[in-house]
Design a protein around this motif. Structure first.
Motif, PDB file in Angstrom:
ATOM      1  N   UNK A 171       0.846  -1.195   0.000  1.00 60.21           N
ATOM      2  CA  UNK A 171       0.000   0.000   0.000  1.00 60.21           C
ATOM      3  C   UNK A 171       0.877   1.239   0.000  1.00 60.21           C
ATOM      4  N   UNK A 172       0.640   2.096  -0.951  1.00 60.43           N
ATOM      5  CA  UNK A 172       1.437   3.306  -1.111  1.00 60.43           C
ATOM      6  C   UNK A 172       1.373   4.171   0.147  1.00 60.43           C
ATOM      7  N   UNK A 173       2.478   4.839   0.445  1.00 58.30           N
ATOM      8  CA  UNK A 173       2.548   5.621   1.678  1.00 58.30           C
ATOM      9  C   UNK A 173       1.488   6.716   1.721  1.00 58.30           C
ATOM     10  N   UNK A 174       1.202   7.340   0.581  1.00 57.17           N
ATOM     11  CA  UNK A 174       0.208   8.417   0.562  1.00 57.17           C
ATOM     12  C   UNK A 174      -1.118   7.960  -0.039  1.00 57.17           C
ATOM     13  N   UNK A 175      -1.412   6.668   0.074  1.00 60.70           N
ATOM     14  CA  UNK A 175      -2.662   6.140  -0.464  1.00 60.70           C
ATOM     15  C   UNK A 175      -3.858   6.838   0.179  1.00 60.70           C
ATOM     16  N   UNK A 176      -4.884   7.077  -0.627  1.00 63.37           N
ATOM     17  CA  UNK A 176      -6.143   7.594  -0.095  1.00 63.37           C
ATOM     18  C   UNK A 176      -6.923   6.407   0.458  1.00 63.37           C
ATOM     19  N   UNK A 177      -7.245   6.437   1.751  1.00 64.21           N
ATOM     20  CA  UNK A 177      -7.924   5.324   2.412  1.00 64.21           C
ATOM     21  C   UNK A 177      -9.230   5.840   2.998  1.00 64.21           C
ATOM     22  N   UNK A 178     -10.334   5.353   2.439  1.00 66.85           N
ATOM     23  CA  UNK A 178     -11.670   5.826   2.807  1.00 66.85           C
ATOM     24  C   UNK A 178     -12.419   4.746   3.578  1.00 66.85           C
ATOM     25  N   UNK A 179     -13.154   5.157   4.591  1.00 69.97           N
ATOM     26  CA  UNK A 179     -14.074   4.280   5.308  1.00 69.97           C
ATOM     27  C   UNK A 179     -15.439   4.950   5.333  1.00 69.97           C
ATOM     28  N   UNK A 199      -6.493   5.702   8.042  1.00 73.61           N
ATOM     29  CA  UNK A 199      -7.657   6.232   7.331  1.00 73.61           C
ATOM     30  C   UNK A 199      -7.520   7.746   7.227  1.00 73.61           C
ATOM     31  N   UNK A 200      -7.578   8.251   6.002  1.00 72.31           N
ATOM     32  CA  UNK A 200      -7.433   9.696   5.794  1.00 72.31           C
ATOM     33  C   UNK A 200      -8.614  10.308   5.035  1.00 72.31           C
ATOM     34  N   UNK A 201      -9.686   9.513   4.886  1.00 70.91           N
ATOM     35  CA  UNK A 201     -10.912  10.045   4.268  1.00 70.91           C
ATOM     36  C   UNK A 201     -12.109   9.271   4.822  1.00 70.91           C
ATOM     37  N   UNK A 202     -13.166   9.998   5.169  1.00 68.57           N
ATOM     38  CA  UNK A 202     -14.410   9.392   5.619  1.00 68.57           C
ATOM     39  C   UNK A 202     -15.532   9.768   4.666  1.00 68.57           C
ATOM     40  N   UNK A 203     -16.439   8.829   4.444  1.00 67.18           N
ATOM     41  CA  UNK A 203     -17.667   9.124   3.709  1.00 67.18           C
ATOM     42  C   UNK A 203     -18.822   8.852   4.662  1.00 67.18           C
ATOM     43  N   UNK A 204     -19.535   9.913   5.031  1.00 69.95           N
ATOM     44  CA  UNK A 204     -20.504   9.877   6.123  1.00 69.95           C
ATOM     45  C   UNK A 204     -21.906  10.012   5.551  1.00 69.95           C
ATOM     46  N   UNK A 205     -22.759   9.010   5.788  1.00 71.49           N
ATOM     47  CA  UNK A 205     -24.088   9.004   5.194  1.00 71.49           C
ATOM     48  C   UNK A 205     -25.132   9.627   6.097  1.00 71.49           C
ATOM     49  N   UNK A 206     -25.483  10.867   5.819  1.00 75.23           N
ATOM     50  CA  UNK A 206     -26.516  11.552   6.599  1.00 75.23           C
ATOM     51  C   UNK A 206     -27.833  11.607   5.835  1.00 75.23           C
ATOM     52  N   UNK A 207     -27.758  11.886   4.548  1.00 77.16           N
ATOM     53  CA  UNK A 207     -28.901  12.021   3.647  1.00 77.16           C
ATOM     54  C   UNK A 207     -29.643  13.342   3.837  1.00 77.16           C
ATOM     55  N   UNK A 208     -29.965  13.724   5.054  1.00 75.99           N
ATOM     56  CA  UNK A 208     -30.673  14.978   5.273  1.00 75.99           C
ATOM     57  C   UNK A 208     -30.511  15.407   6.722  1.00 75.99           C
ATOM     58  N   UNK A 209     -30.568  16.721   6.939  1.00 73.24           N
ATOM     59  CA  UNK A 209     -30.607  17.260   8.290  1.00 73.24           C
ATOM     60  C   UNK A 209     -32.008  17.733   8.643  1.00 73.24           C
ATOM     61  N   UNK A 210     -32.996  17.221   7.929  1.00 76.66           N
ATOM     62  CA  UNK A 210     -34.399  17.534   8.167  1.00 76.66           C
ATOM     63  C   UNK A 210     -34.998  16.401   9.010  1.00 76.66           C
ATOM     64  N   UNK A 211     -35.348  16.702  10.249  1.00 75.87           N
ATOM     65  CA  UNK A 211     -35.853  15.681  11.171  1.00 75.87           C
ATOM     66  C   UNK A 211     -37.090  14.979  10.626  1.00 75.87           C
ATOM     67  N   UNK A 212     -37.983  15.726   9.974  1.00 75.09           N
ATOM     68  CA  UNK A 212     -39.221  15.141   9.473  1.00 75.09           C
ATOM     69  C   UNK A 212     -38.944  14.122   8.379  1.00 75.09           C
ATOM     70  N   UNK A 213     -37.990  14.416   7.515  1.00 70.51           N
ATOM     71  CA  UNK A 213     -37.647  13.473   6.450  1.00 70.51           C
ATOM     72  C   UNK A 213     -36.981  12.223   7.017  1.00 70.51           C
ATOM     73  N   UNK A 214     -36.131  12.400   8.019  1.00 71.21           N
ATOM     74  CA  UNK A 214     -35.442  11.258   8.611  1.00 71.21           C
ATOM     75  C   UNK A 214     -36.418  10.253   9.210  1.00 71.21           C
ATOM     76  N   UNK A 215     -37.532  10.748   9.705  1.00 72.26           N
ATOM     77  CA  UNK A 215     -38.507   9.867  10.352  1.00 72.26           C
ATOM     78  C   UNK A 215     -39.044   8.814   9.388  1.00 72.26           C
TER      79      UNK A 215
END
Length: 561
Positions: A171-179, A199-215
């Motif tokens: 694995x390359x020293x400066x590899x981009x590593x996403x979780x 790990x130097x990159x995160x992909x975070x699944x929120x979808x929306x910050x609207x409480x009503x939609x999340x329900x």
């Protein structure tokens, strides 16, 4: 009547594969000739409703016509030479999640205990070992750990996964590593662990910050909890992407823009925008593709979001992924469209060996059984000829980013304008393509047809095979209908005979430089040259850039000879 996939223009897989009819080449009409005539024909055929977004699993060629038995082992799977020699990336899949989101159609296992996860990671490590020898001597430049929700795994299992990666691959020293992560699975102690694992990159699944939609999504988190985790992630990891979605029932028009604005205030440097895809959950009552009542709305909303992100200084690295180029990157996905080999690990993972797209077994039981029996867990494999390999890169880059005409010629020895010149001119006349110097891209006007237009750049031989599909299917679905009714559009045949003289020239130039270094530095210089050659094999000039923006990419392409 057979049941067909609802989405030919995305995943493009039949639920039950049909038997293709043998078709005479003469059955395909010839659309070549005057550009204005071709433009008129295209204008007529494109008057169809085609789904707009999402686009994350659009693929060319549709994995439909070239199925073959998977190779027996890893060496056979990766036996063909790569157009990006010496380099590859890795995708790992963890199927485990806290809960099943209402919009999700991926291979996931919600709410299961740690014992099943432990058994699965044991098999994942076993699969890594199967590929160790085949990938030896090559460098892994990026890793993407997706799912599911990998951050749902406990710290012990996460550590085992990354120890296995480093034990089996270079694995390359400066590899981009996403979780990938989701709210409620990323306490500070886990963030620190991920950072310590590289790990130097995160992909975070929120979808929306609207409480009503999340329900209505079956998301088991609060907005405050998500904001706390995100704030910590931006502080500790930095390169954080957040997935957002729009097009939900009951969504007010500013919901997406408000979420994007708040995420920007938190300091998130990368944002992805997807439309809810209701077609996935619809069954076919009649033999016709489902229509989306929010079609026009989704296109308007995306345009509004794009304008807002532009005002924030964000730039697109893919058509629906925007980054602050000073603070974020997405090299893994951008490089995928270079036909960079992608090693797939885990159930249902999709990979790319040179001229062989493939996918692992989707069932966790069958996947584990294959590993226990010492077999590669590959379920399907598609065989591509050189024309399809060329067009895979061409169509994917046109669909998601842009195409450098000179770079394609440099890489494959094929003159793109000679092969598809009339089609390029006709689409340009209609306002769907623009050519700015060496760069070819779709225009905003092409958004209505952004899943179809790239498919038109398929080899004529591939389009002829589509005529073997059931006629009722061709008539009903936009992509095969337009591709077959348009007919043969190549201006010339593919000519791979000229090779790549530019590449030979620059190889010789680099070799001369290395000879001069070796002459002046002796054995130590020789070792350093070998290490550098291994590290830089298959690199492009743009690979050294940390900000993967369209503007930066154009500058890199313009620097090519």
């Amino acid at each position: 009547m057979k049941h067909y996939s609802d989405c030919f223009n995305k995943r493009s897989r039949f639920i039950e594969a049909p038997s293709l009819r043998e078709v005479e080449a003469a059955a395909m009409p010839n659309a070549g000739g005057a550009v204005d005539g071709l433009a008129a024909r295209l204008g007529e055929l494109l008057q169809v409703q085609n789904d707009f977004f999402p686009c994350f699993d659009w693929t060319f060629p549709p994995p439909l016509l070239s199925k073959s038995e998977p190779p027996a082992d890893a060496a056979a799977l990766f036996a063909r030479p790569s157009v990006v020699p010496g380099r590859y990336s890795i995708y790992l899949h963890s199927p485990f999640c806290k809960s099943l989101c209402s919009f999700c159609y991926y291979a996931v296992i919600p709410g299961r205990g740690s014992r099943m996860a432990e058994d699965y990671i044991d098999r994942l490590l076993g699969e890594m070992a199967m590929y160790r020898e085949a990938m030896a001597g090559q460098v892994c430049e990026s890793i993407y750990f997706g799912g599911g929700t990998p951050s749902f795994l406990d710290g012990v299992l996460l550590r085992r996964v990354f120890e296995g990666l480093h034990a089996n691959f270079d694995i390359e020293a400066d590899a981009e590593i996403t979780v990938e992560a989701s709210p409620g699975t990323l306490p500070r102690v886990k963030l620190e662990l991920l950072r310590s694992l590289g790990v130097n990159r995160l992909s975070y699944g929120i979808q929306s910050l609207d409480e009503a939609l999340l329900a209505g999504m079956n998301r088991s988190y609060s907005i405050d909890e998500a904001v706390r985790e995100l704030t910590d992630a931006v502080e500790r990891i930095g390169n954080v992407n957040v997935d957002t979605m729009y097009g939900f029932d009951g969504e007010h028009e500013d919901a997406l823009l408000e979420s994007l604005g708040r995420l920007h205030e938190i300091g998130v440097p990368s944002l992805s925008i997807y439309a809810l895809d209701k077609q996935r959950s619809q069954s076919l009552q009649h033999f016709e593709p489902p229509k989306d009542s929010l079609y026009e709305y989704k296109i308007r909303q995306f345009a509004r979001a794009e304008a807002l992100l532009d005002s924030f200084g964000f730039q697109p690295v893919l058509q629906n992924v925007f980054v602050d180029p000073r603070r974020a990157s997405y090299r893994h996905q951008v490089r995928r469209w270079d036909n960079l080999p992608l090693l797939a690990l885990g159930m249902n993972a999709q990979g790319y060996a040179p001229r062989r797209p493939y996918q692992n077994i989707a069932s966790i039981k069958s996947y584990c059984q294959a590993i226990d029996e010492g077999r590669l867990p590959v379920a399907t494999c598609d065989e591509l000829d050189r024309e399809l390999e060329f067009c895979r890169e061409l169509t994917s880059k046109l669909r998601f980013t842009w195409v450098s005409i000179g770079q394609m010629r440099y890489k494959y020895g094929v003159d793109l304008q000679a092969v598809f010149g009339e089609l390029i001119d006709a689409l340009g006349e209609l306002g769907y393509l623009e050519c700015d110097g060496d760069i070819l891209r779709m225009t905003p006007k092409a958004a209505y047809y952004n899943n179809i237009i790239p498919m038109l750049f398929a080899p004529d031989a591939f389009k002829e095979k589509l005529l073997g599909l059931p006629e009722e299917y061709i008539e009903a679905f936009p992509v095969p209908y337009i591709m077959t009714r348009l007919g043969r559009i190549q201006s010339a045949s593919f000519d791979f005979s000229r090779g790549r003289p530019e590449r030979r020239h620059h190889t010789e130039r680099r070799s001369g430089e290395r000879r001069r270094v070796r002459a002046g530095q002796g054995a130590d210089g020789e070792r350093r040259c070998q290490a550098e050659r291994r590290r830089q094999a298959g690199r492009r000039s743009s690979d050294r850039m940390r900000g993967w923006s369209i503007t930066a990419g154009e500058q890199a392409a313009a620097a090519l000879p």
